[in-house]
Design a protein around this motif. Sequence first.
Motif, short mmCIF file in Angstrom:
data_model
loop_
_atom_site.label_atom_id
_atom_site.label_comp_id
_atom_site.label_asym_id
_atom_site.label_seq_id
_atom_site.Cartn_x
_atom_site.Cartn_y
_atom_site.Cartn_z
N ARG A 37 5.55 47.17 73.40
CA ARG A 37 5.38 46.23 72.29
C ARG A 37 5.41 46.96 70.94
O ARG A 37 5.92 46.44 69.95
N VAL A 38 4.87 48.17 70.91
CA VAL A 38 4.89 48.95 69.67
C VAL A 38 6.33 49.32 69.31
O VAL A 38 6.73 49.24 68.15
N PRO A 42 8.67 45.22 69.00
CA PRO A 42 7.78 44.10 68.66
C PRO A 42 8.35 42.74 69.07
O PRO A 42 9.57 42.53 69.01
N SER A 65 3.28 38.15 69.69
CA SER A 65 2.59 39.07 70.57
C SER A 65 1.20 39.41 70.02
O SER A 65 1.07 39.86 68.88
N ASN A 71 1.02 43.13 69.21
CA ASN A 71 1.60 43.45 67.91
C ASN A 71 0.68 43.03 66.77
O ASN A 71 0.59 43.72 65.74
N GLU A 125 -0.68 45.41 63.84
CA GLU A 125 -0.47 45.06 62.43
C GLU A 125 -1.78 45.11 61.65
O GLU A 125 -1.82 45.55 60.50
#
Length: 212
Positions: A134-135, A138, A142, A145, A149
């Motif tokens: 996911r990093v 993105p 999510s 994420n 953030e």
Amino acid sequence: MEFLKELKFDEKGLIPAIAQDHKSGQVLMCAYMNEESIKKTIETGNATYFSRSRQELWEKGATSGHVQRVAEILVDCDGDALVLKVDQTSAACHTNNHSCFYRKVVDGKLVEIPTEIKGSPEILYAVYDTIVDRVKNPKEGSYTNYLFEKGIDKMLKKVGEESAEVIIASKNYVKSEVQYETADLLYHLSVVLVEQGLTWNEIFEELESRYK
């Protein structure tokens, strides 16, 4: 390094090396090493192989971040093959599978092996790898994420909240709630580990060092 004299390299100065997860025993990948790559592996602690296509040394994970920390190097009885027991960060395979050996032969055809992680500690690795993905990639909506953030303060706040939920559930002696809240806590701890550049294997090593 006297043991190098015991190894039988092929005509190109290479020897096959199997990387194996030293926690789970899962076979991760097969590559080749020469004397130089073996020496560098021992000196740095990171698995370094020899690329037959590029004709050069390559340190596993140098560009992807999927490094292999070497715990042990085993030599077979004939001295013509190696096994590297490693701590694998994220996926070993370029396909993003944890192992390069993710397929098997069934009725003469190649089929992908289903990941058997239900009720297994392997789920921690699967969750961790998903967070890493996911990093890097993105996805809209999510939650992972969202946490990245917001940053470390938000992540730590969630760890505190989930820890409190585990405490409350345990005080109430509600097993299902303890199970649920502990899972939440482990997920948020995994997020923090990724943010801090740590892996679960490093946490397990710390635990082992205390109970030997």
